[in-house]
Design an enzyme around this catalytic site. Structure first.
Site, PDB file in Angstrom:
ATOM      1  CE  LYS A 102      87.819  29.530 -55.676  1.00  0.00           C
ATOM      2  NZ  LYS A 102      88.937  30.419 -55.747  1.00  0.00           N
ATOM      3  CG  ASN A 140      79.832  46.280 -54.652  1.00  0.00           C
ATOM      4  OD1 ASN A 140      79.246  46.624 -55.669  1.00  0.00           O
ATOM      5  ND2 ASN A 140      79.799  46.993 -53.541  1.00  0.00           N
ATOM      6  N   PRO A 159      87.389  32.486 -50.847  1.00  0.00           N
ATOM      7  CG  PRO A 159      85.747  31.376 -52.075  1.00  0.00           C
ATOM      8  CD  PRO A 159      87.057  31.160 -51.376  1.00  0.00           C
ATOM      9  CB  ILE A 210      91.668  33.559 -55.953  1.00  0.00           C
ATOM     10  CG1 ILE A 210      92.290  34.436 -54.873  1.00  0.00           C
ATOM     11  CG2 ILE A 210      92.674  33.282 -57.076  1.00  0.00           C
ATOM     12  CD1 ILE A 210      93.405  33.756 -54.090  1.00  0.00           C
TER      13      ILE A 210
END
Length: 115
Positions: free
Chosen positions: A33, A98, A2, A65
């Site tokens: 994560k 976003n 991230p 991801i």
């Protein structure tokens, strides 16, 4: 992997010590994560307007991801807008975030990709 990017007109002097570390830990917990894979980039002192006003604002992006989607994004928005409001004094209605779900083959790291 991230990666959270914050572009803001808040001055550098108003970004508290430990803010990057706090973002890292909160994102690690929210995404599940490991913190060693979280990247945070805060870009202060930007010439920005939101709704025609130069009051504090932020334009952000979160790349990951996986772990990107409707309910997750709403949860991230609440978390991240809360941190930006508390630490940088940016009203949540002056923040856009976003979200990007990255393909592992399109993310390079450590001489290779995550694919």
């Amino acid at each position: 992997m991230p990666m959270f990017i914050v572009n803001t007109n808040v001055p550098r002097a108003s970004v508290p010590d430990g803010f990057l570390s706090e973002l890292t830990q909160q994102l690690a917990q929210a995404t599940g994560k490991p913190p060693q894979y979280i990247a945070v980039h805060v870009v202060p002192d930007q010439l920005m307007a939101f709704g025609g006003s130069s009051e504090p604002c932020a334009l952000c992006s979160l790349h990951s991801i996986g772990k990107i989607g409707g309910a997750q994004n709403r949860s991230y928005s609440k978390l991240l807008c809360g941190l930006l409001a508390e630490r940088l004094r940016i009203s949540p209605d002056r923040v856009y975030i976003n979200y990007y779900d990255m393909n592992a083959a399109n993310v390079g790291w450590n001489n290779s990709t995550f694919a």
